[in-house]
Scaffold this motif. Structure first.
Motif, PDB file in Angstrom:
ATOM      1  N   ILE A 280      60.546 -57.799  -6.394  1.00  0.00           N
ATOM      2  CA  ILE A 280      59.593 -56.725  -6.106  1.00  0.00           C
ATOM      3  C   ILE A 280      60.342 -55.431  -5.823  1.00  0.00           C
ATOM      4  O   ILE A 280      60.011 -54.374  -6.354  1.00  0.00           O
ATOM      5  CB  ILE A 280      58.677 -57.110  -4.924  1.00  0.00           C
ATOM      6  CG1 ILE A 280      57.749 -58.255  -5.340  1.00  0.00           C
ATOM      7  CG2 ILE A 280      57.865 -55.904  -4.448  1.00  0.00           C
ATOM      8  CD1 ILE A 280      57.018 -58.906  -4.187  1.00  0.00           C
TER       9      ILE A 280
ATOM     10  N   SER B   6      61.829 -54.070  -8.994  1.00  0.00           N
ATOM     11  CA  SER B   6      60.910 -53.961 -10.127  1.00  0.00           C
ATOM     12  C   SER B   6      60.795 -52.524 -10.621  1.00  0.00           C
ATOM     13  O   SER B   6      61.116 -51.571  -9.924  1.00  0.00           O
ATOM     14  CB  SER B   6      59.538 -54.519  -9.766  1.00  0.00           C
ATOM     15  OG  SER B   6      58.922 -53.729  -8.773  1.00  0.00           O
TER      16      SER B   6
ATOM     17  N   SER C 138      58.217 -49.703 -12.321  1.00  0.00           N
ATOM     18  CA  SER C 138      56.809 -49.353 -12.471  1.00  0.00           C
ATOM     19  C   SER C 138      56.604 -48.683 -13.831  1.00  0.00           C
ATOM     20  O   SER C 138      57.331 -47.748 -14.185  1.00  0.00           O
ATOM     21  CB  SER C 138      56.391 -48.402 -11.345  1.00  0.00           C
ATOM     22  OG  SER C 138      55.021 -48.112 -11.442  1.00  0.00           O
ATOM     23  N   ARG C 139      55.628 -49.167 -14.580  1.00  0.00           N
ATOM     24  CA  ARG C 139      55.328 -48.615 -15.909  1.00  0.00           C
ATOM     25  C   ARG C 139      53.821 -48.484 -16.097  1.00  0.00           C
ATOM     26  O   ARG C 139      53.050 -49.322 -15.659  1.00  0.00           O
ATOM     27  CB  ARG C 139      55.872 -49.528 -17.016  1.00  0.00           C
ATOM     28  CG  ARG C 139      57.368 -49.589 -17.076  1.00  0.00           C
ATOM     29  CD  ARG C 139      57.931 -48.307 -17.689  1.00  0.00           C
ATOM     30  NE  ARG C 139      59.340 -48.419 -17.919  1.00  0.00           N
ATOM     31  CZ  ARG C 139      60.273 -47.896 -17.132  1.00  0.00           C
ATOM     32  NH1 ARG C 139      59.943 -47.244 -16.054  1.00  0.00           N
ATOM     33  NH2 ARG C 139      61.538 -48.035 -17.417  1.00  0.00           N
TER      34      ARG C 139
ATOM     35  N   THR D 164      48.739 -49.385 -14.406  1.00  0.00           N
ATOM     36  CA  THR D 164      50.133 -49.371 -13.989  1.00  0.00           C
ATOM     37  C   THR D 164      50.534 -50.773 -13.560  1.00  0.00           C
ATOM     38  O   THR D 164      49.794 -51.435 -12.839  1.00  0.00           O
ATOM     39  CB  THR D 164      50.339 -48.380 -12.821  1.00  0.00           C
ATOM     40  OG1 THR D 164      49.937 -47.086 -13.256  1.00  0.00           O
ATOM     41  CG2 THR D 164      51.795 -48.339 -12.388  1.00  0.00           C
TER      42      THR D 164
ATOM     43  N   ARG E  93      54.012 -53.379 -12.366  1.00  0.00           N
ATOM     44  CA  ARG E  93      55.395 -53.493 -11.914  1.00  0.00           C
ATOM     45  C   ARG E  93      56.011 -54.627 -12.723  1.00  0.00           C
ATOM     46  O   ARG E  93      55.454 -55.718 -12.786  1.00  0.00           O
ATOM     47  CB  ARG E  93      55.454 -53.751 -10.424  1.00  0.00           C
ATOM     48  CG  ARG E  93      54.833 -52.557  -9.669  1.00  0.00           C
ATOM     49  CD  ARG E  93      55.291 -52.414  -8.267  1.00  0.00           C
ATOM     50  NE  ARG E  93      56.699 -52.188  -8.105  1.00  0.00           N
ATOM     51  CZ  ARG E  93      57.303 -50.990  -8.149  1.00  0.00           C
ATOM     52  NH1 ARG E  93      56.603 -49.911  -8.397  1.00  0.00           N
ATOM     53  NH2 ARG E  93      58.593 -50.880  -7.947  1.00  0.00           N
TER      54      ARG E  93
END
Length: 138
Positions: free
Chosen positions: A61, A64, A66-67, A73, A75
């Protein structure tokens, strides 16, 4: 920070957002495997929602990425975490995936991968996991 929720609550939230389970009894499966296997209906994208809270899960996490995607959105686990998961599974297609990750991400943090795998290999009493990693990561 993420708060722990019951798999049924998470499933309900995902269903409301256009996801469908990939397992006949997703809550029971999630309680054992600590993952909800879902598919985003309109895009067809398969999504594995990790529910575990082991130190490795927490590290995934924290590391990770973010996208934004067409469905929101998300992760995404870093390539190092994918290598760890694939090397633990150790199936032929997983090892091919690791080779592809190593090729795609030349700056892959192999030390982190070995550190995580060493913990798993010790817990699982599986030295062959580390041997697979050495062979796959070079």
């Amino acid at each position: 920070m993420f708060t722990a929720k019951h798999p049924a609550e998470i499933l309900e939230s995902l269903l409301a957002r256009g996801y469908t389970p990939r397992h006949a009894d997703p809550v029971e499966f999630a309680q054992v495997a600590r993952v909800l296997l879902m598919t985003h209906v309109s895009s067809g994208v398969a999504v594995d929602v990790m529910l575990g809270m082991l130190p490795f899960d927490q590290a995934c996490i924290e590391r990770s990425i973010s996208r934004r995607a067409g469905f929101g959105t998300v992760r995404i686990a870093p390539p190092e975490a994918l290598c760890v998961m694939k090397l633990i599974a150790g199936r032929p297609h997983d090892l091919r995936d690791v080779a592809q990750l190593v090729e795609t991400f030349p700056e892959l943090d192999k030390d982190w991968v070995f550190e995580q795998l060493t913990q798993y290999a010790t817990l699982m009493e599986s030295p062959e996991t580390l041997e697979r990693a050495k062979a796959a990561l070079g």
